[in-house]
Write a protein that holds these residues in place. Structure first.
Motif, mmCIF file in Angstrom:
data_model
loop_
_atom_site.group_PDB
_atom_site.id
_atom_site.type_symbol
_atom_site.label_atom_id
_atom_site.label_comp_id
_atom_site.label_asym_id
_atom_site.label_seq_id
_atom_site.Cartn_x
_atom_site.Cartn_y
_atom_site.Cartn_z
ATOM 1 N N LEU A 91 0.815 -1.201 0.000
ATOM 2 C CA LEU A 91 0.000 0.000 0.000
ATOM 3 C C LEU A 91 0.854 1.259 0.000
ATOM 4 C CD1 LEU A 91 -2.779 1.331 0.219
ATOM 5 C CD2 LEU A 91 -2.617 1.081 2.698
ATOM 6 N N ALA A 92 2.001 1.200 0.681
ATOM 7 C CA ALA A 92 2.832 2.396 0.844
ATOM 8 C C ALA A 92 3.401 2.890 -0.484
ATOM 9 C CB ALA A 92 3.962 2.116 1.832
ATOM 10 N N VAL A 93 3.856 1.977 -1.341
ATOM 11 C CA VAL A 93 4.512 2.393 -2.586
ATOM 12 C C VAL A 93 3.571 3.173 -3.493
ATOM 13 C CG1 VAL A 93 5.613 1.574 -4.700
ATOM 14 C CG2 VAL A 93 6.252 0.578 -2.504
ATOM 15 N N PRO A 94 2.400 2.620 -3.882
ATOM 16 C CA PRO A 94 1.519 3.412 -4.739
ATOM 17 C C PRO A 94 0.985 4.664 -4.064
ATOM 18 C CG PRO A 94 0.415 1.404 -4.036
ATOM 19 C CD PRO A 94 1.840 1.269 -3.627
ATOM 20 N N LEU A 95 0.773 4.607 -2.736
ATOM 21 C CA LEU A 95 0.257 5.773 -2.029
ATOM 22 C C LEU A 95 1.278 6.906 -2.030
ATOM 23 C CD1 LEU A 95 -2.093 6.929 -0.424
ATOM 24 C CD2 LEU A 95 -1.069 5.983 1.653
ATOM 25 N N VAL A 96 2.544 6.572 -1.758
ATOM 26 C CA VAL A 96 3.599 7.603 -1.767
ATOM 27 C C VAL A 96 3.765 8.195 -3.164
ATOM 28 C CG1 VAL A 96 6.080 7.978 -1.517
ATOM 29 C CG2 VAL A 96 4.835 6.694 0.222
ATOM 30 N N ILE A 97 3.756 7.339 -4.175
ATOM 31 C CA ILE A 97 3.892 7.830 -5.549
ATOM 32 C C ILE A 97 2.720 8.740 -5.909
ATOM 33 C CG2 ILE A 97 3.897 7.150 -7.974
ATOM 34 C CD1 ILE A 97 5.425 4.654 -7.191
ATOM 35 N N ALA A 98 1.515 8.348 -5.518
ATOM 36 C CA ALA A 98 0.334 9.148 -5.849
ATOM 37 C C ALA A 98 0.359 10.508 -5.162
ATOM 38 C CB ALA A 98 -0.932 8.388 -5.457
ATOM 39 N N VAL A 99 0.849 10.555 -3.914
ATOM 40 C CA VAL A 99 0.836 11.799 -3.153
ATOM 41 C C VAL A 99 2.027 12.692 -3.490
ATOM 42 C CG1 VAL A 99 0.943 12.780 -0.833
ATOM 43 C CG2 VAL A 99 -0.488 10.778 -1.267
ATOM 44 N N VAL A 100 3.208 12.089 -3.531
ATOM 45 C CA VAL A 100 4.436 12.869 -3.678
ATOM 46 C C VAL A 100 4.879 12.995 -5.130
ATOM 47 C CG1 VAL A 100 6.860 13.042 -2.951
ATOM 48 C CG2 VAL A 100 5.143 12.141 -1.374
ATOM 49 N N GLY A 101 4.558 12.006 -5.950
ATOM 50 C CA GLY A 101 5.052 11.957 -7.318
ATOM 51 C C GLY A 101 4.830 13.207 -8.142
#
Length: 245
Positions: A3-13
């Motif tokens: 969950l962390a990888v796509p969530l971080v990419i979606a928020v910070v990317g």
């Protein structure tokens, strides 16, 4: 981690993405190559998650804001006709396949994120109401609730002070499934062009539009698809653990 990888990419990317330039389509340029209109796939991956994840979360929130009160009204109704008034129209909506609703909306509704949120909420609310109502019926029939009624407690306090906490495990378990369902519908809307432009920086749109170059630049399809899958699986694992706790 899932969950962390796509969530971080979606928020910070999106913070790391500037103006995306176009060049030759499906060429091995940069880290992940280019997409069907020659844009850098890595930049699209970084900037394309916010719409998918964000719309799914907003649509889920709208579904709960509408569905939970309706379910409580139906479960706590002391008159049979009120339960019927709430549930029978929802049964009609539930009988219509969700993809059919999206296809119909794609032809008549204006394109935009608001349209997707409304459609996802309309599709998911009936099932949510049935699940929450089924869990709340048993709680609403307990002697403790009747005693609280006799003491003069308001319906709002009975519903949100007693019934909702009692069915909280069901709500938590359903929330994981509901977010995944919303993500599936948002991605399907992206495939159909309901929510975003056909060339938008969006994970779902990337999977659909880059299929022609799957064997040339597979990363343009595989990477966003894996991020969507990781988000779905990760959400369910997190909420399963929450239910066990």
């Amino acid at each position: 981690m899932l969950l962390a990888v796509p969530l971080v990419i979606a928020v910070v990317g999106p913070w790391f993405v500037g103006e995306v330039e176009r060049g030759r389509a499906f060429v091995d340029r940069g880290v992940l190559g280019t997409d069907f209109v020659g844009r850098d796939v890595l930049e699209l991956v970084l900037g394309g998650g916010r719409s998918v994840v964000g719309i799914a979360l907003v649509a889920t929130g709208v579904s709960y804001a509408v569905g939970v009160p309706l379910a409580l009204v139906a479960a706590m109704a002391r008159r049979r006709w009120l339960d019927e008034v709430v549930m029978r129209p929802l049964d009609v909506v539930l009988a219509v396949p969700s993809l059919l609703v999206l296809i119909l909306v794609a032809g008549i509704a204006p394109r935009g994120y608001g349209t997707v949120v409304v459609v996802v909420a309309v599709v998911t609310v009936p099932d949510l109401v049935r699940v929450v109502r089924a869990a709340a019926l048993e709680v609403a029939s307990r002697p403790a609730l009747e005693a609280m009624r006799l003491q003069g407690e308001t319906r709002r306090r009975l519903a949100f002070g007693y019934v909702v906490p009692a069915v909280a495990p069901t709500l938590v378990a359903d929330l994981g499934v509901r977010i995944t369902t919303s993500l599936y519908l948002v991605a399907s809307a992206g495939f159909l062009g309901v929510g975003v432009a056909p060339d938008a920086a969006d994970w779902a749109v990337m999977v659909d539009r880059n299929q022609a170059g799957l064997f040339l630049i597979p990363s343009a399809v595989v990477v966003p698809a894996l991020l969507i899958i990781a988000w779905s699986v990760g959400v369910n694992l997190v909420f399963d653990r929450a239910v066990r706790r």
